[in-house]
Scaffold this motif. Structure first.
Motif, PDB file in Angstrom:
ATOM      1  N   HIS A 131       4.307   1.474  -8.542  1.00  0.00           N
ATOM      2  CA  HIS A 131       5.702   1.160  -8.198  1.00  0.00           C
ATOM      3  C   HIS A 131       5.658   0.005  -7.028  1.00  0.00           C
ATOM      4  N   VAL A 132       6.597  -1.018  -7.028  1.00  0.00           N
ATOM      5  CA  VAL A 132       6.299  -1.848  -5.953  1.00  0.00           C
ATOM      6  C   VAL A 132       7.627  -1.908  -5.354  1.00  0.00           C
ATOM      7  N   ARG A 133       7.772  -1.954  -4.057  1.00  0.00           N
ATOM      8  CA  ARG A 133       9.084  -2.001  -3.459  1.00  0.00           C
ATOM      9  C   ARG A 133       9.219  -3.290  -2.715  1.00  0.00           C
ATOM     10  N   ARG A 134      10.045  -4.388  -2.808  1.00  0.00           N
ATOM     11  CA  ARG A 134      10.228  -5.374  -1.629  1.00  0.00           C
ATOM     12  C   ARG A 134      10.571  -4.866  -0.459  1.00  0.00           C
ATOM     13  N   LEU A 135       9.867  -5.479   0.664  1.00  0.00           N
ATOM     14  CA  LEU A 135      10.378  -5.071   2.149  1.00  0.00           C
ATOM     15  C   LEU A 135      11.413  -5.765   2.408  1.00  0.00           C
ATOM     16  N   ALA A 136      12.364  -5.327   3.046  1.00  0.00           N
ATOM     17  CA  ALA A 136      13.576  -5.770   3.579  1.00  0.00           C
ATOM     18  C   ALA A 136      13.857  -5.678   5.108  1.00  0.00           C
ATOM     19  N   CYS A 137      14.510  -6.295   5.813  1.00  0.00           N
ATOM     20  CA  CYS A 137      15.011  -5.774   7.220  1.00  0.00           C
ATOM     21  C   CYS A 137      15.874  -4.696   7.042  1.00  0.00           C
ATOM     22  N   ALA A 138      15.877  -3.577   7.861  1.00  0.00           N
ATOM     23  CA  ALA A 138      16.934  -2.424   7.804  1.00  0.00           C
ATOM     24  C   ALA A 138      18.069  -2.866   8.399  1.00  0.00           C
ATOM     25  N   LEU A 139      17.899  -4.027   9.525  1.00  0.00           N
ATOM     26  CA  LEU A 139      19.093  -4.330  10.189  1.00  0.00           C
ATOM     27  C   LEU A 139      20.022  -5.314   9.403  1.00  0.00           C
ATOM     28  N   CYS A 140      19.353  -6.562   9.080  1.00  0.00           N
ATOM     29  CA  CYS A 140      20.019  -7.585   8.565  1.00  0.00           C
ATOM     30  C   CYS A 140      19.817  -7.840   7.165  1.00  0.00           C
ATOM     31  N   GLY A 141      18.736  -7.250   6.344  1.00  0.00           N
ATOM     32  CA  GLY A 141      18.420  -7.594   5.017  1.00  0.00           C
ATOM     33  C   GLY A 141      17.632  -8.710   4.772  1.00  0.00           C
ATOM     34  N   ASN A 142      17.076  -9.565   5.831  1.00  0.00           N
ATOM     35  CA  ASN A 142      16.281 -10.565   5.610  1.00  0.00           C
ATOM     36  C   ASN A 142      14.981  -9.965   4.897  1.00  0.00           C
ATOM     37  N   ALA A 143      14.375 -10.932   4.386  1.00  0.00           N
ATOM     38  CA  ALA A 143      12.979 -10.804   3.636  1.00  0.00           C
ATOM     39  C   ALA A 143      11.753 -11.604   4.112  1.00  0.00           C
ATOM     40  N   THR A 144      12.041 -12.090   5.216  1.00  0.00           N
ATOM     41  CA  THR A 144      10.904 -12.914   5.873  1.00  0.00           C
ATOM     42  C   THR A 144      10.433 -12.254   7.191  1.00  0.00           C
ATOM     43  N   PHE A 145       9.169 -12.304   7.200  1.00  0.00           N
ATOM     44  CA  PHE A 145       8.433 -11.640   8.341  1.00  0.00           C
ATOM     45  C   PHE A 145       7.178 -12.030   9.217  1.00  0.00           C
ATOM     46  N   LEU A 146       6.872 -11.911  10.264  1.00  0.00           N
ATOM     47  CA  LEU A 146       5.689 -11.630  10.859  1.00  0.00           C
ATOM     48  C   LEU A 146       5.166 -10.223  10.481  1.00  0.00           C
ATOM     49  N   ALA A 147       3.872 -10.389  10.023  1.00  0.00           N
ATOM     50  CA  ALA A 147       3.078  -9.048   9.446  1.00  0.00           C
ATOM     51  C   ALA A 147       2.147  -8.513  10.657  1.00  0.00           C
ATOM     52  N   LEU A 148       2.249  -7.285  10.688  1.00  0.00           N
ATOM     53  CA  LEU A 148       1.468  -6.549  12.001  1.00  0.00           C
ATOM     54  C   LEU A 148       0.817  -5.387  11.446  1.00  0.00           C
ATOM     55  N   VAL A 149      -0.405  -5.175  11.355  1.00  0.00           N
ATOM     56  CA  VAL A 149      -1.248  -4.270  10.665  1.00  0.00           C
ATOM     57  C   VAL A 149      -2.358  -3.435  11.701  1.00  0.00           C
ATOM     58  N   ASP A 150      -2.617  -2.339  11.194  1.00  0.00           N
ATOM     59  CA  ASP A 150      -4.094  -1.643  11.708  1.00  0.00           C
ATOM     60  C   ASP A 150      -4.571  -0.742  10.715  1.00  0.00           C
ATOM     61  N   ASP A 151      -5.434  -1.345   9.901  1.00  0.00           N
ATOM     62  CA  ASP A 151      -5.763  -0.700   8.840  1.00  0.00           C
ATOM     63  C   ASP A 151      -6.587   0.534   8.944  1.00  0.00           C
ATOM     64  N   GLU A 152      -7.338   0.904  10.260  1.00  0.00           N
ATOM     65  CA  GLU A 152      -7.970   1.912  10.559  1.00  0.00           C
ATOM     66  C   GLU A 152      -6.917   3.212  10.615  1.00  0.00           C
ATOM     67  N   GLN A 153      -5.778   3.103  11.320  1.00  0.00           N
ATOM     68  CA  GLN A 153      -4.719   3.847  11.303  1.00  0.00           C
ATOM     69  C   GLN A 153      -3.637   3.995  10.242  1.00  0.00           C
ATOM     70  N   GLY A 154      -3.853   3.037   9.219  1.00  0.00           N
ATOM     71  CA  GLY A 154      -2.815   2.917   8.207  1.00  0.00           C
ATOM     72  C   GLY A 154      -1.651   2.755   8.472  1.00  0.00           C
ATOM     73  N   ALA A 155      -1.346   1.682   9.412  1.00  0.00           N
ATOM     74  CA  ALA A 155      -0.084   1.401   9.906  1.00  0.00           C
ATOM     75  C   ALA A 155       0.203   0.013   9.678  1.00  0.00           C
ATOM     76  N   ALA A 156       1.533  -0.407   9.441  1.00  0.00           N
ATOM     77  CA  ALA A 156       1.948  -1.724   9.315  1.00  0.00           C
ATOM     78  C   ALA A 156       3.364  -1.792   9.773  1.00  0.00           C
ATOM     79  N   ALA A 157       3.735  -3.042  10.454  1.00  0.00           N
ATOM     80  CA  ALA A 157       5.064  -3.320  10.640  1.00  0.00           C
ATOM     81  C   ALA A 157       5.447  -4.691  10.438  1.00  0.00           C
TER      82      ALA A 157
END
Length: 155
Positions: free
Chosen positions: A34-60
């Motif tokens: 399954h692949v899901r496209r990421l979209a902003c929950a507020l405005c629906g935009n689909a372009t981002f700055l990506a932030l990750v922490d691979d050790e904790q398995g978290a991304a924003a």
């Protein structure tokens, strides 16, 4: 357009190319179903700055349109312990479209989650946050708003 694999890195033009990249990447050695496209929950935009922490398995993802922070998949469960770092493309670009790939077990539980990124500057495909998911659910690629390139993988 198909993915270009002739250069040092893979390049794509759209969400379909990014989905193909995620399926071919096979994070953890598991096929992405399954692949899901990421979209902003507020405005629906689909372009981002990506932030990750691979050790904790978290991304924003910080929306380029409204600035809202969107947590990827089940990252809300891991964000308190995370030290998020910004992703950067090898070209120096720091803005992306994003999709989330889910690898499943035979019982249709989530086994692995991968974040795929497509650089808006040059179309390079890469990704981050490949890990086992503890929730067992495939949901939307967003969890809702929340008030270093070394963490990102490029092929």
């Amino acid at each position: 357009m198909a993915i270009s694999r002739s250069a040092r890195f893979w390049h794509g033009q759209n969400d379909e190319d990014l989905a193909t990249y995620l399926r071919d990447f096979r994070a953890g050695g598991y096929p992405v179903e399954h692949v899901r496209r990421l979209a902003c929950a507020l405005c629906g935009n689909a372009t981002f700055l990506a932030l990750v922490d691979d050790e904790q398995g978290a991304a924003a993802a910080d929306c380029l349109e409204c600035g809202a922070r969107t947590l990827v998949a089940d990252s809300a469960e891991h964000i308190d312990d995370a030290e998020l770092e910004g992703c950067a493309c090898p070209c120096g670009g720091e803005t992306f479209t994003a999709s989330v790939g889910y690898a499943m077990t035979q019982d249709d539980e989530v086994r692995w989650i991968s974040l795929g990124l497509r650089c808006l500057s040059d179309g390079t495909l890469g990704g981050s946050v490949s890990r086992s998911d503890r929730s067992g659910r495939v949901g939307p690629a967003i969890a809702g708003p929340q008030g270093h390139s070394g963490s990102c993988l490029w092929r």
